[in-house]
Scaffold this motif. Sequence first.
Motif, short mmCIF file in Angstrom:
data_model
loop_
_atom_site.label_atom_id
_atom_site.label_comp_id
_atom_site.label_asym_id
_atom_site.label_seq_id
_atom_site.Cartn_x
_atom_site.Cartn_y
_atom_site.Cartn_z
N UNK A 97 8.42 6.36 1.03
CA UNK A 97 7.82 8.06 1.44
C UNK A 97 8.25 9.15 1.71
N UNK A 98 8.24 10.05 2.36
CA UNK A 98 8.94 11.19 2.43
C UNK A 98 8.79 11.07 4.30
N UNK A 99 7.85 10.95 4.97
CA UNK A 99 7.55 11.08 6.23
C UNK A 99 6.34 10.63 6.40
N UNK A 100 6.63 10.43 8.21
CA UNK A 100 5.07 10.20 8.25
C UNK A 100 5.18 10.39 10.33
N UNK A 101 4.17 10.21 10.18
CA UNK A 101 3.71 11.04 11.90
C UNK A 101 3.28 9.92 12.89
N UNK A 102 3.55 9.64 14.24
CA UNK A 102 3.25 7.89 14.88
C UNK A 102 3.32 8.91 16.15
N UNK A 103 1.14 8.74 16.33
CA UNK A 103 0.77 8.44 17.86
C UNK A 103 1.10 7.35 18.31
N UNK A 104 0.86 6.52 17.70
CA UNK A 104 0.34 5.08 18.89
C UNK A 104 0.77 4.10 17.79
N UNK A 105 1.53 2.93 18.88
CA UNK A 105 1.65 1.99 18.20
C UNK A 105 1.54 0.85 18.26
N UNK A 106 2.12 -0.57 18.75
CA UNK A 106 1.47 -1.89 18.57
C UNK A 106 2.07 -2.49 19.69
N UNK A 107 2.77 -1.66 20.33
CA UNK A 107 3.13 -2.16 21.68
C UNK A 107 3.42 -0.49 22.72
N UNK A 129 0.47 -1.54 0.28
CA UNK A 129 0.19 0.14 -0.11
C UNK A 129 0.81 0.94 -0.10
N UNK A 130 2.13 1.37 0.79
CA UNK A 130 2.73 2.94 0.51
C UNK A 130 3.43 2.49 -0.48
N UNK A 131 4.00 1.76 -1.45
CA UNK A 131 4.57 1.53 -3.10
C UNK A 131 4.08 2.44 -3.81
N UNK A 132 2.18 2.18 -3.07
CA UNK A 132 0.90 3.09 -4.71
C UNK A 132 1.11 4.88 -4.22
N UNK A 133 1.67 4.89 -3.32
CA UNK A 133 1.94 6.56 -2.69
C UNK A 133 2.88 7.11 -3.47
N UNK A 134 2.86 8.20 -3.47
CA UNK A 134 3.72 9.49 -4.13
C UNK A 134 4.76 9.85 -3.41
N UNK A 135 6.35 9.52 -3.29
CA UNK A 135 7.31 9.55 -3.13
C UNK A 135 7.47 10.65 -1.89
N UNK A 136 6.76 11.58 -2.08
CA UNK A 136 5.92 12.65 -1.34
C UNK A 136 6.14 13.24 -0.33
N UNK A 137 4.68 11.44 -0.43
CA UNK A 137 3.94 11.63 0.44
C UNK A 137 4.60 11.25 2.08
N UNK A 138 3.06 11.58 3.05
CA UNK A 138 3.60 11.62 4.01
C UNK A 138 2.14 10.60 5.21
N UNK A 139 2.72 9.90 5.99
CA UNK A 139 1.51 8.67 6.72
C UNK A 139 1.54 9.57 8.00
N UNK A 140 0.08 9.87 8.54
CA UNK A 140 -0.04 9.85 9.41
C UNK A 140 -0.61 9.09 10.39
N UNK A 141 -0.39 8.77 11.20
CA UNK A 141 -1.37 7.34 11.77
C UNK A 141 -2.16 7.43 13.84
N UNK A 142 -2.71 8.49 13.62
CA UNK A 142 -3.77 8.61 14.96
C UNK A 142 -4.57 7.79 14.82
#
Length: 387
Positions: A87-97, A54-67
């Motif tokens: 992808x260019x970046x990510x913002x993570x507010x939650x984790x599996x552990x 799924x991530x490979x379908x995104x633009x190389x300049x895109x960012x993922x924010x999981x809140x």
Amino acid sequence: MNLLAYDPYANPSLAASANVELVPSMDELFSQTDFLTIHTPMIASTKGMIGISELKKMKSTACVLNVARGGIVEESALLSALESGVIAGAGIDVFTTEPPASWRFSTQAYVLSILSGQLPRSAVNAPIILPEEYRTLQPFVTLMEKMGTSRLRTNFEVTYEGTLASANTTKPLFAALIKGLLSPISSAESLNINIVNAEFVAKERGILVNESRSRDKLDQEGYSASVTLKARLDPRSPSAGRGKTDALTTTATSSARRQKVDEQIITGFVANNTPYIGRLGRFSTSFIPEGSMLICRNYDEPGKIGVVGGRLGKAGVNIRSMTVAPIETAEDVSLKKVDSAMQSNGGNTNGEHEALMILGVDRAVDEEVRRSLIGNDGVLEASLVML
């Protein structure tokens, strides 16, 4: 900004009314999005919903924010995509552990630093304090608490001067002041004051603090920032009008001087990360506020240091440090006029020729010894301050 969304259960009319365009599939959303935000519960069908394909379908300049919830985005796949430039970046507010295993020791160290009195730097309910600003504020926190310890008053004005005037937040300094004000009348266990609850505690205790900033340069003073605290009694307070002064205040006999004394002033600054007091009322000084300190107000005449030192020596009190503070140059002219007028009318005041003797001592001075210092030898006041 264009808002795109994928939700198989969303009402198209409601989405349109919120200026949101629904797309028919997640693949189309991935290919068009610049910032992908996730807002879905963690259930069996959403676990690992976004992986490397799924991530490979995104633009190389895109960012993922999981809140939303940890585990919806495969963390190993996200890391791989970031490291390989998918992808260019990510913002993570939650984790599996939570918290992540690698963070546990750093989190513990952070909690310990807060409990030891250091400033919080990433609290969610407090202002963000950047590292550079943290280094500037830290010694002033100590200074403000010391300044507050000796101020037995209810109304205060605090002026932040020099580089402090441009600080993004002064809440740590406000909290330190409130802590210092309450420490003489509170137990250590109940003195839990921080930048989140300081304003509430001050209001609850009837403490009024007005803060202001002065951007005047202090280069000529030898330091770049200072803080000035003006303290006065609330006229409605039972203590108002009694004429009693605290440890760092001068006394007076005239009503005009007493009105002046009711507004007490103390200025502090920091040099080489060490807090200093630079002014006490009418007196210009420079000393480190720490430990047991004996502060004497005396006539500025020869022999006074010897008198005090001799009596302390007989009592077995060792002097660790000493500073003599003369009346500040170009001090309040109106106050001097009061002295002159009283002298011309036969009053026995020598206010222009007074000084403070600030002694760091190795232990508390007995009340009997303190009282013995005051008398005909020219010592007008002697007060012990524990800092």
